[in-house]
Design a protein around this motif. Structure first.
Motif, PDB file in Angstrom:
ATOM      1  N   PRO A 143      88.547 -77.250  28.778  1.00  0.00           N
ATOM      2  CA  PRO A 143      88.621 -76.323  29.432  1.00  0.00           C
ATOM      3  C   PRO A 143      89.033 -74.742  28.395  1.00  0.00           C
ATOM      4  CG  PRO A 143      89.610 -77.981  30.784  1.00  0.00           C
ATOM      5  CD  PRO A 143      89.201 -79.031  28.905  1.00  0.00           C
ATOM      6  N   ASP A 144      88.426 -74.055  28.857  1.00  0.00           N
ATOM      7  CA  ASP A 144      89.252 -73.064  28.205  1.00  0.00           C
ATOM      8  C   ASP A 144      89.122 -72.779  26.411  1.00  0.00           C
ATOM      9  OD1 ASP A 144      90.380 -71.557  30.642  1.00  0.00           O
ATOM     10  OD2 ASP A 144      92.343 -73.201  30.466  1.00  0.00           O
ATOM     11  N   SER A 145      87.971 -73.178  26.454  1.00  0.00           N
ATOM     12  CA  SER A 145      87.222 -73.084  24.208  1.00  0.00           C
ATOM     13  C   SER A 145      86.544 -72.196  24.307  1.00  0.00           C
ATOM     14  CB  SER A 145      87.323 -75.063  24.342  1.00  0.00           C
ATOM     15  OG  SER A 145      88.581 -75.501  24.675  1.00  0.00           O
ATOM     16  N   ILE A 146      85.995 -72.284  23.147  1.00  0.00           N
ATOM     17  CA  ILE A 146      84.916 -71.492  22.618  1.00  0.00           C
ATOM     18  C   ILE A 146      84.167 -72.569  21.896  1.00  0.00           C
ATOM     19  CG2 ILE A 146      83.849 -69.570  21.004  1.00  0.00           C
ATOM     20  CD1 ILE A 146      85.172 -68.466  22.458  1.00  0.00           C
ATOM     21  N   TYR A 147      82.699 -72.950  22.293  1.00  0.00           N
ATOM     22  CA  TYR A 147      82.793 -73.416  21.117  1.00  0.00           C
ATOM     23  C   TYR A 147      80.670 -73.548  20.235  1.00  0.00           C
ATOM     24  CZ  TYR A 147      84.850 -78.170  23.026  1.00  0.00           C
ATOM     25  OH  TYR A 147      85.954 -78.618  23.233  1.00  0.00           O
ATOM     26  N   VAL A 148      81.181 -73.599  19.141  1.00  0.00           N
ATOM     27  CA  VAL A 148      79.794 -73.048  18.110  1.00  0.00           C
ATOM     28  C   VAL A 148      78.762 -74.295  17.422  1.00  0.00           C
ATOM     29  CG1 VAL A 148      78.698 -71.876  16.014  1.00  0.00           C
ATOM     30  CG2 VAL A 148      80.820 -71.061  18.018  1.00  0.00           C
ATOM     31  N   PHE A 149      77.816 -73.851  18.523  1.00  0.00           N
ATOM     32  CA  PHE A 149      76.798 -75.478  17.685  1.00  0.00           C
ATOM     33  C   PHE A 149      75.856 -74.700  17.244  1.00  0.00           C
ATOM     34  CE2 PHE A 149      78.764 -77.157  22.018  1.00  0.00           C
ATOM     35  CZ  PHE A 149      79.049 -78.022  21.436  1.00  0.00           C
ATOM     36  N   GLU A 150      75.603 -74.971  16.015  1.00  0.00           N
ATOM     37  CA  GLU A 150      74.394 -74.210  15.235  1.00  0.00           C
ATOM     38  C   GLU A 150      72.909 -75.410  15.498  1.00  0.00           C
ATOM     39  OE1 GLU A 150      76.192 -74.731  11.089  1.00  0.00           O
ATOM     40  OE2 GLU A 150      75.942 -71.961  11.128  1.00  0.00           O
ATOM     41  N   HIS A 151      72.136 -74.995  15.109  1.00  0.00           N
ATOM     42  CA  HIS A 151      70.573 -75.283  15.034  1.00  0.00           C
ATOM     43  C   HIS A 151      70.214 -76.793  15.859  1.00  0.00           C
ATOM     44  CE1 HIS A 151      70.926 -73.765  10.951  1.00  0.00           C
ATOM     45  NE2 HIS A 151      71.773 -74.579  10.696  1.00  0.00           N
ATOM     46  N   VAL A 152      70.984 -76.063  17.264  1.00  0.00           N
ATOM     47  CA  VAL A 152      70.571 -76.695  18.218  1.00  0.00           C
ATOM     48  C   VAL A 152      68.748 -76.847  18.629  1.00  0.00           C
ATOM     49  CG1 VAL A 152      71.034 -77.193  21.178  1.00  0.00           C
ATOM     50  CG2 VAL A 152      73.387 -75.387  19.862  1.00  0.00           C
ATOM     51  N   PHE A 153      68.218 -76.373  18.570  1.00  0.00           N
ATOM     52  CA  PHE A 153      66.867 -76.568  18.557  1.00  0.00           C
ATOM     53  C   PHE A 153      65.828 -75.219  17.737  1.00  0.00           C
ATOM     54  CE2 PHE A 153      68.049 -73.414  22.327  1.00  0.00           C
ATOM     55  CZ  PHE A 153      67.183 -72.580  22.716  1.00  0.00           C
ATOM     56  N   GLY A 154      64.639 -75.423  17.944  1.00  0.00           N
ATOM     57  CA  GLY A 154      63.928 -74.609  16.916  1.00  0.00           C
ATOM     58  C   GLY A 154      62.141 -74.437  17.849  1.00  0.00           C
ATOM     59  N   VAL A 155      62.259 -72.841  17.960  1.00  0.00           N
ATOM     60  CA  VAL A 155      61.085 -72.784  18.306  1.00  0.00           C
ATOM     61  C   VAL A 155      60.427 -72.545  16.964  1.00  0.00           C
ATOM     62  CG1 VAL A 155      60.087 -71.042  20.047  1.00  0.00           C
ATOM     63  CG2 VAL A 155      63.103 -71.557  20.382  1.00  0.00           C
ATOM     64  N   SER A 156      59.014 -73.232  17.115  1.00  0.00           N
ATOM     65  CA  SER A 156      58.041 -72.922  15.709  1.00  0.00           C
ATOM     66  C   SER A 156      56.627 -72.455  16.420  1.00  0.00           C
ATOM     67  CB  SER A 156      57.909 -74.648  15.802  1.00  0.00           C
ATOM     68  OG  SER A 156      56.879 -75.318  16.531  1.00  0.00           O
ATOM     69  N   ASN A 157      55.874 -71.954  15.520  1.00  0.00           N
ATOM     70  CA  ASN A 157      54.524 -70.818  16.487  1.00  0.00           C
ATOM     71  C   ASN A 157      53.391 -71.522  15.255  1.00  0.00           C
ATOM     72  OD1 ASN A 157      52.697 -69.209  16.515  1.00  0.00           O
ATOM     73  ND2 ASN A 157      53.492 -67.309  15.388  1.00  0.00           N
ATOM     74  N   HIS A 158      52.859 -72.298  16.605  1.00  0.00           N
ATOM     75  CA  HIS A 158      51.663 -73.392  15.042  1.00  0.00           C
ATOM     76  C   HIS A 158      49.819 -72.909  16.661  1.00  0.00           C
ATOM     77  CE1 HIS A 158      53.950 -75.647  13.139  1.00  0.00           C
ATOM     78  NE2 HIS A 158      54.521 -76.027  14.546  1.00  0.00           N
ATOM     79  N   LEU A 159      50.350 -71.809  16.666  1.00  0.00           N
ATOM     80  CA  LEU A 159      49.047 -70.827  17.268  1.00  0.00           C
ATOM     81  C   LEU A 159      47.697 -70.677  16.382  1.00  0.00           C
ATOM     82  CD1 LEU A 159      50.480 -67.799  18.853  1.00  0.00           C
ATOM     83  CD2 LEU A 159      49.577 -70.546  20.628  1.00  0.00           C
ATOM     84  N   TRP A 160      46.914 -70.930  16.529  1.00  0.00           N
ATOM     85  CA  TRP A 160      45.415 -70.893  15.720  1.00  0.00           C
ATOM     86  C   TRP A 160      45.488 -69.656  15.603  1.00  0.00           C
ATOM     87  CZ3 TRP A 160      42.937 -73.271  20.853  1.00  0.00           C
ATOM     88  CH2 TRP A 160      43.374 -74.939  20.633  1.00  0.00           C
ATOM     89  N   GLU A 161      45.194 -68.676  15.825  1.00  0.00           N
ATOM     90  CA  GLU A 161      44.831 -67.488  15.465  1.00  0.00           C
ATOM     91  C   GLU A 161      45.541 -66.730  14.347  1.00  0.00           C
ATOM     92  OE1 GLU A 161      45.973 -67.997  18.801  1.00  0.00           O
ATOM     93  OE2 GLU A 161      44.218 -68.087  19.722  1.00  0.00           O
ATOM     94  N   ASN A 162      46.577 -67.699  13.991  1.00  0.00           N
ATOM     95  CA  ASN A 162      47.349 -67.454  12.843  1.00  0.00           C
ATOM     96  C   ASN A 162      48.021 -65.686  13.036  1.00  0.00           C
ATOM     97  OD1 ASN A 162      48.105 -68.403  10.638  1.00  0.00           O
ATOM     98  ND2 ASN A 162      47.452 -67.997   9.278  1.00  0.00           N
ATOM     99  N   VAL A 163      48.664 -65.374  14.391  1.00  0.00           N
ATOM    100  CA  VAL A 163      49.939 -64.174  15.119  1.00  0.00           C
ATOM    101  C   VAL A 163      51.025 -64.825  14.943  1.00  0.00           C
ATOM    102  CG1 VAL A 163      47.540 -63.540  16.222  1.00  0.00           C
ATOM    103  CG2 VAL A 163      49.450 -65.289  17.345  1.00  0.00           C
ATOM    104  N   THR A 164      52.265 -63.261  14.558  1.00  0.00           N
ATOM    105  CA  THR A 164      53.218 -63.206  14.844  1.00  0.00           C
ATOM    106  C   THR A 164      53.735 -63.149  16.524  1.00  0.00           C
ATOM    107  OG1 THR A 164      53.728 -62.524  12.788  1.00  0.00           O
ATOM    108  CG2 THR A 164      55.489 -61.872  14.171  1.00  0.00           C
ATOM    109  N   ILE A 165      54.955 -63.780  17.084  1.00  0.00           N
ATOM    110  CA  ILE A 165      54.948 -63.468  18.449  1.00  0.00           C
ATOM    111  C   ILE A 165      56.299 -63.158  18.612  1.00  0.00           C
ATOM    112  CG2 ILE A 165      53.047 -65.570  19.182  1.00  0.00           C
ATOM    113  CD1 ILE A 165      55.624 -67.363  19.683  1.00  0.00           C
ATOM    114  N   CYS A 166      56.839 -62.548  19.464  1.00  0.00           N
ATOM    115  CA  CYS A 166      58.294 -62.530  19.899  1.00  0.00           C
ATOM    116  C   CYS A 166      58.266 -63.186  20.783  1.00  0.00           C
ATOM    117  CB  CYS A 166      58.074 -61.367  20.314  1.00  0.00           C
ATOM    118  SG  CYS A 166      59.803 -60.580  20.938  1.00  0.00           S
TER     119      CYS A 166
END
Length: 184
Positions: free
Chosen positions: A90-113
């Protein structure tokens, strides 16, 4: 009279022939089969990848972030003498780096937001990459993901005002659109 009627019939025939030959296509209907297989998050073209033991893909193929003893990895890690914790204080702040990744493997070779948002109890915010003292977590994060790239997302959990035994529970929403994210 027969000549006038003949000419009139000839003109009507020409009008019908011209109209029929210049008609535009207006409608077509057909039934076809569609086959779409549902795959787990870790097999998708826009992929959510757990990067820490407290993040995992569940049996339904969904990304879960669980900092409790109910985490599917908890007892396996406990038996290896690697603890992942029983929750946050309780009453704390936790920082967790690198929890999950989001990758882009679309066939069209396009950038996404990718737009990432948390809705639920408690204060959870996100950041991209490494944490520094200047890093500010945001409730809604937008990251540009280039073709073939994986962007690593961290979380900041603020348990201010919570008591022992309380829980933070909510839903992460992911929304991807074509192109780079607009800078604010």
């Amino acid at each position: 009279m027969k000549k006038i009627l003949g000419i009139f019939m000839l003109i009507a025939g020409i009008v019908i022939a011209v109209t029929a030959s210049s008609a535009t296509f207006a409608y077509f209907e057909a039934d076809r089969e569609v086959h779409i297989e549902m795959v787990p998050d870790d097999d998708e073209l826009v992929d959510l990848v757990p990067l820490q033991p407290y993040a995992y893909i569940n049996d339904n193929g969904m990304l879960v972030i669980d900092l409790s003893m109910q985490n599917a990895n908890y007892w396996e890690l406990f038996l290896q003498n690697l603890t992942i914790g029983k929750g946050v204080s309780p009453d704390s702040i936790y920082v967790f780096e690198h929890v999950f990744g989001v990758s882009n493997h679309l066939w069209e070779n396009v950038t996404i937001c990718m737009h990432i948002e948390y809705s639920g109890s408690g204060a959870i915010s996100f950041f991209e990459g490494e944490y520094t003292n200047e890093t500010v977590g945001v409730d809604e994060l937008e990251v540009t993901i280039l073709p073939g790239e994986t962007v690593e997302i961290g979380m900041i959990i603020d348990s201010e005002g919570l008591d022992d035994g309380d829980a933070l529970s909510g839903t992460l929403s992911f929304d991807a659109v074509l192109g780079e994210c607009e800078e604010e």
